[in-house]
Design an enzyme around this catalytic site. Structure first.
Site, PDB file in Angstrom:
ATOM      1  N   SER A  11       0.809  -1.217   0.000  1.00 61.61           N
ATOM      2  CA  SER A  11       0.000   0.000   0.000  1.00 61.61           C
ATOM      3  C   SER A  11       0.845   1.273   0.000  1.00 61.61           C
ATOM      4  CB  SER A  11      -0.955  -0.007   1.195  1.00 61.61           C
ATOM      5  OG  SER A  11      -0.245  -0.159   2.411  1.00 61.61           O
ATOM      6  N   PHE A  12       1.849   1.355   0.893  1.00 63.54           N
ATOM      7  CA  PHE A  12       2.611   2.595   0.980  1.00 63.54           C
ATOM      8  C   PHE A  12       3.584   2.738  -0.182  1.00 63.54           C
ATOM      9  CE2 PHE A  12       5.277   5.611   3.751  1.00 63.54           C
ATOM     10  CZ  PHE A  12       4.454   6.676   3.451  1.00 63.54           C
ATOM     11  N   LYS A 106       8.895   0.858   9.405  1.00 58.45           N
ATOM     12  CA  LYS A 106       9.021   1.321  10.784  1.00 58.45           C
ATOM     13  C   LYS A 106       9.047   0.101  11.696  1.00 58.45           C
ATOM     14  CE  LYS A 106       6.409   5.532   9.768  1.00 58.45           C
ATOM     15  NZ  LYS A 106       5.133   6.253   9.962  1.00 58.45           N
ATOM     16  N   LYS A 189       5.944   3.969  18.637  1.00 59.43           N
ATOM     17  CA  LYS A 189       4.555   4.453  18.549  1.00 59.43           C
ATOM     18  C   LYS A 189       3.603   3.334  18.143  1.00 59.43           C
ATOM     19  CE  LYS A 189       4.360   4.577  13.880  1.00 59.43           C
ATOM     20  NZ  LYS A 189       3.337   4.039  12.961  1.00 59.43           N
ATOM     21  N   ASP A 242       3.406  11.170  14.426  1.00 51.23           N
ATOM     22  CA  ASP A 242       3.139   9.783  14.041  1.00 51.23           C
ATOM     23  C   ASP A 242       2.303   9.071  15.100  1.00 51.23           C
ATOM     24  OD1 ASP A 242       3.267   7.718  12.263  1.00 51.23           O
ATOM     25  OD2 ASP A 242       5.416   7.391  12.420  1.00 51.23           O
ATOM     26  N   ASN A 254      -2.159  -1.203  13.418  1.00 49.34           N
ATOM     27  CA  ASN A 254      -1.823  -1.470  14.818  1.00 49.34           C
ATOM     28  C   ASN A 254      -3.005  -1.164  15.722  1.00 49.34           C
ATOM     29  OD1 ASN A 254       1.221  -2.158  14.959  1.00 49.34           O
ATOM     30  ND2 ASN A 254       1.133  -0.419  13.558  1.00 49.34           N
TER      31      ASN A 254
END
Length: 331
Positions: A11-12, A106, A189, A242, A254
């Protein structure tokens, strides 16, 4: 005009490829999934990962890695954190030393607990690394919704090149030389977002989430500073920014996984239902080990670990968090 090769047409990666393609950049998307490759090249779509988008004709998908890399000045690692090392091994001998590696994953490497730029540097020591990070959901980037990220590197010239490459009327990039802080913020995060989702799944309200996000920010800064990051980084886009987007949006896998866990599902069941990699689960295990090693207090991470890996019930775990000894508020 530059050529950019993406490893991973998820997707990204696809969203950033579309952004660059619309700027006139030649883009190659490498992937193993022949259905995804055919959908991109024939239908100009990638319905497996993002619906309702049109992919420019200067974006081409490949199954052959050598073809995808041919002539590329930048290589974007658009794969999950646990395959970053394998992806870099696959690049050995296929790219020149002047190719800039851009990492958009990430997380932290499970087992070694290395930051992802450290993994890349181990495998490709002659290539400069830039981390592109911040509050961004692929679903919004692909639609041209205004988004702001950070390009971070020990090589500021490289960060500025990546800034120029991606900057667009709806896509603003800042530069930053604190790659440690940027990577720690982006990884931790995800743990806090899982916990925020658990609170939502249990049915707690805005008070609970505000407290969790604020104290989660303290945990991010605490471990990040201990590991060499700069305090100000954690209150910028790659820290607080973020954290906000990941804890509050239903685009966040998440948070979605956390909601399911809060509703009584196991971590494995939540991952299966989300249908994509949930980086916060791997990050929780890694940072649980790191905070023990570094002597850093991270109570939200402790509780998340108990729920994810020790079978604790979510509501009971929240009670443990709330009933700790009283203390002064501090980072």
């Amino acid at each position: 005009m530059s050529k950019v090769a993406f490893l991973g047409a998820g997707s990204f990666g696809t969203s950033l490829g579309i952004l660059l393609g619309n700027k006139g950049v030649t883009v190659s998307l490498w992937d193993r999934d022949e259905n995804v490759i055919n959908d991109i090249n024939v239908n100009r779509k990638n319905d497996k990962y993002i619906k309702d988008l049109t992919i420019p004709t200067n974006v081409t998908a490949y199954k052959d890695l050598d073809e995808a890399l041919n002539g590329a000045e930048y290589v974007v690692l658009a794969v999950p954190s646990h395959v970053i090392r394998t992806a870099c091994k696959n690049l050995k001998g296929k790219i020149n030393d002047d190719v800039i590696i851009i990492n958009i994953a990430k997380g932290i490497e499970e087992g070694t607990n290395l930051r992802l730029s450290q993994v890349i540097n181990q495998e490709l020591p002659n290539n400069k690394v830039v981390v592109l990070s911040g509050p961004s959901h692929a679903e919004e980037v692909s639609k041209g919704i205004p988004t702001t990220l950070v390009a971070s590197s020990e090589c500021m010239e490289c960060a500025e090149k990546v800034q120029d490459l991606f900057m667009d009327k709806n896509f603003r990039i800042y530069t930053n030389d604190d790659i440690i802080g940027v990577e720690i913020g982006g990884a931790v995060k995800n743990i806090i977002a899982l916990a925020a989702g658990v609170c939502d799944g249990i049915g707690y309200g805005d008070n609970s989430k505000a407290a969790l996000m604020t104290r989660g920010m303290a945990e991010i800064a605490r471990i990040g500073i201990k590991m060499g990051g700069k305090a100000e980084t954690f209150f910028g886009l790659t820290g607080m920014g973020d954290l906000i987007v990941t804890c509050t949006s239903m685009h966040s896998r998440n948070r979605r996984a956390g909601i399911l866990i809060g509703q009584g599902k196991t971590a494995e069941e939540a991952i299966e239902e989300v249908g994509m990699v949930v980086e916060g689960i791997k990050a929780c295990k890694a940072f649980y080990e790191l905070k023990e090693k570094e002597g850093v207090t991270m109570p939200i991470t402790d509780i998340a670990y108990k729920v994810l890996f020790e079978g604790a019930k979510a509501e009971n775990a929240v009670s443990l968090l709330m009933e700790r000894d009283k203390k002064k508020e501090e980072i």
